[in-house]
Enzyme design. Sequence first.
Site, mmCIF file in Angstrom:
data_model
loop_
_atom_site.group_PDB
_atom_site.id
_atom_site.type_symbol
_atom_site.label_atom_id
_atom_site.label_comp_id
_atom_site.label_asym_id
_atom_site.label_seq_id
_atom_site.Cartn_x
_atom_site.Cartn_y
_atom_site.Cartn_z
ATOM 1 N N SER A 222 0.864 -1.172 0.000
ATOM 2 C CA SER A 222 0.000 0.000 0.000
ATOM 3 C C SER A 222 0.900 1.222 0.000
ATOM 4 O O SER A 222 1.755 1.352 0.872
ATOM 5 C CB SER A 222 -0.899 0.012 1.238
ATOM 6 O OG SER A 222 -1.517 1.272 1.357
ATOM 7 N N ARG A 223 0.720 2.114 -0.966
ATOM 8 C CA ARG A 223 1.603 3.279 -1.045
ATOM 9 C C ARG A 223 1.115 4.427 -0.154
ATOM 10 O O ARG A 223 1.671 5.501 -0.199
ATOM 11 C CB ARG A 223 1.733 3.725 -2.510
ATOM 12 C CG ARG A 223 2.383 2.644 -3.362
ATOM 13 C CD ARG A 223 2.807 3.115 -4.725
ATOM 14 N NE ARG A 223 3.302 1.976 -5.489
ATOM 15 C CZ ARG A 223 2.602 1.320 -6.404
ATOM 16 N NH1 ARG A 223 1.377 1.689 -6.672
ATOM 17 N NH2 ARG A 223 3.124 0.296 -7.040
#
Length: 516
Positions: A378-379
């Site tokens: 997840s960025r």
Amino acid sequence: MKIKTDEITSVIKQEIAQYAAELEISEVGRVVEVGDGIARVYGLSKAMAGEMLEFQTSGGSVMGQVFNLESDTVGAVIYGDYLGVKEGDMVKSTGRLLEVPVGEALLGRVVDPLGRPLDDGPAIQTDQFRKVDIIAPGIAERQPVHEPMQTGIKAVDSMIPIGRGQRELIIGDRKTGKTAVAIDTIINQKEFWGTPDAVVCIYVAVGQKESTVAGTVETLRKYGAMDYTIVVNAGASDPAPLQYIAPYAGCTMGEYFMWQGKDGKTPKHALCIYDDLSKQAVAYRQLSLLLRRPPGREAYPGDVFYLHSRLLERATKLSSDNGGGSLTALPVIETQEGDVSAYIPTNVISITDGQIYLEPELFFAGVRPAINVGISVSRVGGNAQIKAMKQIAGSLRLDLAAYRELEAFAQLGTELDKATQKQLDRGARMVELLKQPQFVPMSVVDQVVSIFAGSRGFLDDVEIKRVGEFEKGLLHFMSTTGKAVRDELAQKKALDKDLEKKLGDAITQYKAGWKK
């Protein structure tokens, strides 16, 4: 007497303009070619890209939309019964763009991409419509993602957190549980419904069997999730134009709720699930090739990236000035034999803010959800987690990825030192702890308690096959005997030394009784 031609001309023009204003004048063309959901029309010289067209057929009027603008013809897609359109039929331009009905009247309904009911219910009564293909909000209208979008799935909320306004891709082969992750996320929003944090969910089914969609709707109804959900269905038997437009229609319905916050209304958060965009890309390829757009890699047209980017760019967390609403996107992509480097998967990976990769080997080994923590990411990260979860799960993803590497190494049969063996034992128990049945989403407080017990070593001497049993008992204990500690954690949403000690003592107390 000298005749002034320019005066006469201006008077005639004025009279014609006045007469034209009283009549409804529209440009008219004729169908010169018709195919699978597409038509080529001659005579609409002033038609605009994306403009709606009306096909006058023997069975009534059918709507279409301008797709290609060529030198002497217009390529159009047909939204409706294209089999009724014949060569020579008259086509009128409307001067309008495609719009769909929006609003609370759609909640709990199953509709087609044009907003027409498919669930045998009454007609949808709404006077609110929104344009389907719009430009996404600009940077100045947004703010960074910072609120958690709780999925209720331990493995996701702890290691691959999703924030409100984020775009997180769910990717994997067929039958690996991609839709299950999406449906669990919808069911988990039930605890927020009726509060200021309420989330309206839009589930867009593209190219799926009618029986599969009916099963999904039945599941959502069974768990009480249809109260806040809209299902947009363009089935496998529907024409390609409807499959192509379905995700945009679903996104538009979600945007209505996202902008509600600007007027001080609720709900103002929406979650759109596009299941799946691989089939939308195939429908778009079909339309493009029929309309003679040049094929590129894997026969997709060059603008297939733009197809998905302009859809997913509309997911956003709006700024406070705009009401602070959000639209979260969970697109689904199906891979062939785990090939994430194919054209459409790499396209969508590069557009989204991270991906949840579901692996067939893990799925068949009984690890469900079958999330490969090595390439799932997840960025947005810790910004989309409550503080307590960030504190206990910070290194969990890296620890599990290291465990997978060690596990492969240990299979070689080499002797392992104590530290490595301990890491393997802890990793095996965490994998077991992160397993979760379908349609049983967990509250974030229960997740924190569960992962705290595993990561702090309370499960190290519990048999692997009894980890699930231990966890179930622990959560029951925390909601009864240990309720005071659980309530304090729910209120603070963060762990300090005092609360950490209380939580550890409560787990030790439960464990002493459980062993007996």
